[in-house]
Design an enzyme around this catalytic site. Sequence first.
Site, PDB file in Angstrom:
ATOM      1  N   HIS A  16       0.834  -1.195   0.000  1.00  0.00           N
ATOM      2  CA  HIS A  16       0.000   0.000   0.000  1.00  0.00           C
ATOM      3  C   HIS A  16       0.875   1.254   0.000  1.00  0.00           C
ATOM      4  CE1 HIS A  16      -2.521   3.150   1.765  1.00  0.00           C
ATOM      5  NE2 HIS A  16      -3.538   2.493   1.239  1.00  0.00           N
ATOM      6  N   ASP A  28     -10.975   2.624  -1.383  1.00  0.00           N
ATOM      7  CA  ASP A  28      -9.996   3.455  -0.670  1.00  0.00           C
ATOM      8  C   ASP A  28     -10.677   4.330   0.380  1.00  0.00           C
ATOM      9  OD1 ASP A  28      -7.468   4.239   0.039  1.00  0.00           O
ATOM     10  OD2 ASP A  28      -6.993   5.235  -1.860  1.00  0.00           O
TER      11      ASP A  28
HETATM   12 CA    CA Z   1      -5.595   3.405   0.694  1.00  0.00          CA
END
Ligand code: CA
Length: 350
Positions: free
Chosen positions: A184, A310
């Site tokens: 990430h 997200d």
């Molecule tokens: Ca993220």
Amino acid sequence: MNQKNPNPPYKRIATEEAWASDELIRLYRKEIEEKTIGDPGFQSLWGFFSGDSEKARAHNRRIQDLDDERLKDMDDSGIDIAVLSLTSPGVQIFDPATASSLSERFNDELAEGIARHPDRYVGLAAFSPLDPANAAKELERSVKKLGLRGGILNSHTLGTYLDDEQYWEVFEAAEALEVPIYLHPQTPSANMIEPFLKRGLDAAVYGFACETGLHALRLIVSGLFDRFPKLQIVLGHCGEALPYWLSRIDFMHGHISVSKRYPHVHPLKRKASEYLKENFHYTSSGVGWAPPVMFVRDVIGPDRMMYAMDYPWQFVPSEVGELEAMPIGEAGLKQFFEDNARALFKIGKS
Ligand code: CA
């Protein structure tokens, strides 16, 4: 604007959804106030989000919630199941021993949250990358005891990248456990960030992609996947643009790797693009726009591209509708929203 299907013949699984414990936010705030952590990317990102603006307060309320507000936001945006992970940079700004003990607590806490809503959540384990033996142990404990489905690595850790083989125990564990590591984004490391800062390009506008794409390439050219050929890494944000560069990476790295120009660059067993096609999975996090999503499906393969929102960093409830307008047929949408995530994160049908 395209409306989402009110009754799709598939579940929608969002695969890069952020969570933070109260304690993590308090620790970040303390570090920002006392300036004990000099990392300029952390100061830039969490200097803002640990502040008192309305945006920061709403963001932190959402990111800490694992109950009513998050579930309502998921319902409103059409998400059935979220793959949760500790938000960036997780425990990775703390010294390795502190990070190890924090990761245990946060993984326990995440597992408790998941247990309250087992039909809606699965999760990934935080770990302390610079404490390799404990990182591997914590990944194993999280998968076997807590039921988490892989690990979350927020790119560099205090400026260190994991292509150095002294840190590979956690990858060895992931391969043995048959779980993926989600690579990430994080703000660029201290040696890299300076030219991004003045114009505010250090975070999600561009810096995240540069930092995280660089980390993925460092892993590939180090020979990590020749050592652990079944290891699977997940990249968000349509692969941090790497799928766009497949041909050029192969052409140039093919030459450079045999040139002996660099003492730490050696030929790999396969072309760089082959690792990107066989050792990586991709998500649409932060990219609610069909063309790049379809491009990744096309050049990597439809069985390796998954949906992610997200949340709450880029919470756009209308996004699902935009991506459901992709001309890939119902079977293609089911693969993208549901099947690929179920297979990779071992999400059973209820
Ligand atoms: Ca993220």
